[in-house]
Design a protein around this motif. Sequence first.
Motif: not given
Length: 119
Positions: A22-44
Amino acid sequence: MIGWRLLAILAAFVASRQVCGADVKEWKERRQRAATAFSDGVLLLHANTTMGFVSDGYREEAAFYYLTGLEDSPGTMLAIVGKSGESWLFVPAAESSGDPETRPGEEAARKVGLEHVVD
């Protein structure tokens, strides 16, 4: 002759492993998908803090590694803010002098593709 074939197979394997990582772009995409899944909160997510009892060394928590690519960052914490999609990496003060990826500041944030790396 068999030695050369084995060497060629090994070289092809090593080359394919580097391409598949994986590269930086892929990690960013993964985190963005996680943010979308937790759109009303914070994932820790916490990095692993100790070596496993039966392991042969330090192994990072799978979810933390999947979202950051950091292999050796004990004591750090990743926060992904759902509404903004921003990612924060919190680094313990004792670890701040360690690897460049876990030092607070913009350079580390850029290397890992995070918005914020702070102690």
